[in-house]
Write a protein that holds these residues in place. Structure first.
Motif, short mmCIF file in Angstrom:
data_model
loop_
_atom_site.label_atom_id
_atom_site.label_comp_id
_atom_site.label_asym_id
_atom_site.label_seq_id
_atom_site.Cartn_x
_atom_site.Cartn_y
_atom_site.Cartn_z
N SER A 7 5.40 7.89 -14.10
CA SER A 7 5.35 6.65 -14.87
C SER A 7 3.91 6.46 -15.34
N ASP A 228 -4.45 7.98 -3.64
CA ASP A 228 -3.75 9.01 -2.87
C ASP A 228 -4.75 10.05 -2.38
N TYR A 284 -1.71 6.60 -8.46
CA TYR A 284 -0.99 6.27 -7.24
C TYR A 284 0.19 7.22 -7.07
N LYS A 286 3.75 7.67 -4.79
CA LYS A 286 4.67 7.02 -3.86
C LYS A 286 4.81 7.86 -2.60
N LEU A 315 0.28 -0.10 -3.05
CA LEU A 315 0.79 -0.36 -4.40
C LEU A 315 0.47 -1.78 -4.84
N LYS A 318 -3.11 -1.93 -5.86
CA LYS A 318 -3.30 -1.28 -7.16
C LYS A 318 -2.88 -2.22 -8.30
N SER A 334 -2.89 4.11 -16.36
CA SER A 334 -2.37 4.08 -14.99
C SER A 334 -1.23 5.08 -14.81
N GLU A 336 1.67 6.46 -12.04
CA GLU A 336 2.40 6.31 -10.78
C GLU A 336 3.31 7.52 -10.63
#
Length: 345
Positions: A7, A228, A284, A286, A315, A318, A334, A336
């Motif tokens: 994303s 991360d 970031y 997950k 999250l 962020k 950004s 994700e």
């Protein structure tokens, strides 16, 4: 979504993108040997026979500098959950690997395009032991490391001279160790899919266009807000790609890696209220197995932390920081990452 696992929110600046689009289209139409290495049609200079011969090793030491090792280290760190072997990276002149355990048999992978890199020569001299097996990836010419490989009767894989070290990760330089890690190298080769992906191409054009816009505004620092830890080596590789490729003739971009959310408590004040010569990238990933907060130990004043895990907290931090940047009109994009695999990387 740029792809199903990524994303992406781009910079909020709109400019004329037609020139960039035209130049990008021209690049894709050219017979570019470096781009070719990013596609499935590139032929590696090693055989499956070599992979079968060396795949038995569960302890592998990689010796190299810059582009000869950073891409491979990015692969290993980013996909470590999928890899069952131990890889050790020697990318500076202070090797810290303890190889005194006589029960362990090591495979050494020595990588240098020129074959004359001083640090790689020095580390090879110290790290390689008589009982080790060795693979050298270097140009097909009589360099120091090529001659050493012959003397050691080691396997030699030719590094194509038309691919620069920092662009070599999807050639034998990165793909041979990736296969030894047990990864699917075909899934790394996403160039053909990306060229057909309109979301990716549009995002790429906007990124290039806005980066040029920032440079005209004297914003030279590309700051990565990395949420991360396992992706830090990815950005060390990015740092080299950007700094070494563009840092010429008094121009360029300085990539800076900022570890988040730790840096909220050290340099965030500078980012928010210091000189406005930066643009930012939030990153970031997950976490599929996050550590949970022990709700029985949470004091009543912070009951909102009950039933939360560290991934949710990261999250939230962020997203909150992005909101502050948006309000302060600080330029950022950004990422994700939903799932870590070869094609995502």
């Amino acid at each position: 979504m740029v792809t199903k696992n990524i994303s992406f929110k781009n910079f909020k600046i709109k400019n004329n993108k037609n020139k960039i689009k035209k130049e990008l289209t021209a690049i894709f139409k050219k017979n570019n040997s470096v781009l070719e290495s990013l596609s499935p049609s590139y032929k590696n200079n090693y055989s499956k026979k070599i992979i079968r011969r060396f795949k038995k090793y569960s302890h592998v030491k990689i010796i190299g500098m810059g582009g000869s090792i950073l891409g491979t280290e990015s692969i290993y760190s980013f996909l470590k959950n999928k890899i069952k072997k131990n890889f050790f990276f020697n990318n500076n002149l202070q090797p810290k690997i303890n190889t005194n355990n006589k029960k362990i048999k090591y495979l050494n992978l020595i990588v240098s395009k020129s074959g004359n890199t001083l640090e790689t020569i020095s580390n090879s001299n110290i790290i390689i032991k008589n009982k080790d097996e060795n693979i050298f990836i270097t140009e097909n010419k009589k360099s120091y490391l090529y001659i050493l490989a012959k003397k050691l009767k080691a396997e030699i894989i030719h590094h194509n001279n038309f691919i620069g070290g920092r662009y070599s990760v999807l050639s034998e330089v990165g793909m041979l160790p990736a296969e030894l890690m047990g990864l699917n190298v075909a899934k790394f080769k996403q160039l053909n899919n990306l060229i057909k992906n309109k979301n990716f191409i549009n995002a790429l054009i906007i990124n290039v266009n806005n980066t040029l816009h920032f440079l005209k505004q004297k914003k030279f620092n590309s700051i990565i807000l990395n949420y991360d830890e396992n992706s830090e080596n990815l950005f060390k590789w990015y740092q080299q790609l950007i700094a070494e490729s563009l840092g010429k003739k008094g121009k360029g971009i300085l990539p800076i890696i900022s570890s988040m959310p730790k840096d909220n408590h050290s340099v965030m004040q500078f980012y928010l209220d210091g000189p406005k010569n930066n643009f930012f990238t939030f990153f970031y990933v997950k976490d599929k197995n996050p550590i949970k907060i022990n709700k029985n130990k949470i004091l009543s004043s912070h009951s909102y932390l009950k039933n939360k895990n560290l991934d949710e907290i990261i999250l939230s931090q962020k997203l909150a920081t992005e909101k502050v940047f948006l309000n302060k009109k600080i330029p950022f994009r950004s990422f994700e990452i939903v799932n870590k695999d070869e094609s995502t990387l």
